[in-house]
Design a protein around this motif. Structure first.
Motif, short mmCIF file in Angstrom:
data_model
loop_
_atom_site.label_atom_id
_atom_site.label_comp_id
_atom_site.label_asym_id
_atom_site.label_seq_id
_atom_site.Cartn_x
_atom_site.Cartn_y
_atom_site.Cartn_z
N GLN A 59 0.82 -1.21 0.00
CA GLN A 59 0.00 0.00 0.00
C GLN A 59 0.86 1.27 0.00
O GLN A 59 0.55 2.22 -0.72
CB GLN A 59 -0.93 0.00 1.22
CG GLN A 59 -2.02 -1.04 1.13
CD GLN A 59 -2.96 -0.95 2.31
OE1 GLN A 59 -3.62 0.09 2.50
NE2 GLN A 59 -3.04 -2.01 3.10
N LYS A 178 -11.11 -1.26 9.47
CA LYS A 178 -11.25 0.19 9.36
C LYS A 178 -9.98 0.77 8.75
O LYS A 178 -8.89 0.23 8.91
CB LYS A 178 -11.49 0.83 10.73
CG LYS A 178 -12.75 0.37 11.41
CD LYS A 178 -13.97 0.95 10.74
CE LYS A 178 -15.22 0.55 11.53
NZ LYS A 178 -16.42 1.06 10.89
N SER A 179 -10.10 1.90 8.10
CA SER A 179 -8.93 2.54 7.50
C SER A 179 -8.22 3.43 8.52
O SER A 179 -8.81 3.85 9.51
CB SER A 179 -9.34 3.36 6.27
OG SER A 179 -10.27 4.34 6.63
N ASP A 181 -5.38 6.73 8.60
CA ASP A 181 -4.63 7.73 7.84
C ASP A 181 -3.20 7.81 8.36
O ASP A 181 -2.98 8.01 9.56
CB ASP A 181 -5.29 9.10 7.94
CG ASP A 181 -6.61 9.17 7.20
OD1 ASP A 181 -6.76 8.43 6.20
OD2 ASP A 181 -7.49 9.94 7.61
N THR A 189 -4.06 6.71 3.05
CA THR A 189 -4.98 5.97 3.90
C THR A 189 -4.64 4.50 3.81
O THR A 189 -4.63 3.92 2.72
CB THR A 189 -6.45 6.21 3.47
OG1 THR A 189 -6.72 7.61 3.61
CG2 THR A 189 -7.40 5.43 4.34
N LEU A 190 -4.33 3.91 4.95
CA LEU A 190 -3.98 2.49 5.02
C LEU A 190 -5.24 1.68 5.25
O LEU A 190 -5.99 1.92 6.19
CB LEU A 190 -2.99 2.28 6.19
CG LEU A 190 -2.41 0.90 6.36
CD1 LEU A 190 -1.44 0.58 5.22
CD2 LEU A 190 -1.69 0.82 7.70
N GLU A 191 -5.49 0.72 4.35
CA GLU A 191 -6.64 -0.16 4.50
C GLU A 191 -6.22 -1.40 5.28
O GLU A 191 -5.15 -1.97 5.03
CB GLU A 191 -7.18 -0.56 3.12
CG GLU A 191 -7.61 0.61 2.25
CD GLU A 191 -8.71 1.46 2.86
OE1 GLU A 191 -9.47 0.93 3.70
OE2 GLU A 191 -8.82 2.64 2.51
N THR A 192 -7.04 -1.82 6.25
CA THR A 192 -6.66 -2.92 7.13
C THR A 192 -7.57 -4.15 6.99
O THR A 192 -7.47 -5.08 7.78
CB THR A 192 -6.70 -2.45 8.60
OG1 THR A 192 -8.05 -2.21 8.99
CG2 THR A 192 -5.86 -1.19 8.79
#
Length: 196
Positions: A59, A178-179, A181, A189-192
């Motif tokens: 990412q 949840k994302s 920042d 924005t890091l997606e988890t």
């Protein structure tokens, strides 16, 4: 232990510990760290552990406006208070500016490091507490903790304080799915959702 220990049983305990740490031979795939005066040896990570690291790296490489260098095996040398030897940590991931690793020794100082990442495994409390304080005292700007037990991601930033009370002043935690920042210089924005 070592020759210095045998010849000088009254030697400086910090020197003896550091010498023993540097002389330690670990099995292939294991890593040894010196954390707050304790030698810690960890086994090779599981696939899910590595999958989480890969997701973050992928990412950041794809979404960041600028380039970074990444290492999943870089030894970091961090100051420690008192008479104990310096901490020797090997984070699960280290992001630094392009070229920051060039000509650095095996244990490099943290002045060029932008973000360290840990993914919990058998030593989850060590990642949550001891390493957190080591990174904060060292001045590492951002610490990303993927906590598989709590199923949450924590971003720690703004290291500061005084004397032995240095910690991160910013703490943002989100549950898996949840994302999160990441601030400058990452600005993404890091997606988890795929963390496990």
């Amino acid at each position: 232990m070592t020759a210095a220990t045998a010849h000088d049983p009254q030697g400086d305990p910090a020197d003896v510990l550091l010498e023993g740490f540097h002389a330690l031979e670990t099995p292939e795939g294991f890593r040894a760290e010196l954390i707050e005066g304790e030698i810690v040896v960890t086994p090779p990570p599981t696939g899910n552990h590595e999958s989480n690291i890969a997701s973050v790296v992928r990412q950041i490489i794809k979404r960041s406006a600028i380039d970074f260098d990444f290492s999943g095996n870089k030894g970091l040398l961090l100051d420690r208070g008192g008479l104990c030897p310096k901490n020797h940590l090997i984070p699960d991931g280290v992001f630094a500016p392009v070229g920051a690793y060039a000509d650095e020794p095996g244990w490099m100082p943290v002045d060029k490091v932008l973000l360290v990442m840990e993914v919990t495994s058998s030593g989850a409390d060590r990642d949550r507490k001891s390493k957190r304080y080591c990174y904060a005292r060292g001045g590492v700007p951002l610490y990303l903790l993927i906590d598989r037990e709590l199923e949450a991601v924590t971003l720690l930033g703004e290291p500061g304080g005084h004397a032995d009370l240095i910690d991160y002043r910013l703490e943002i935690r989100v549950p898996f799915g949840k994302s999160l920042d990441l601030p400058e210089p990452f600005a993404l924005t890091l997606e988890t959702a795929e963390f496990k």
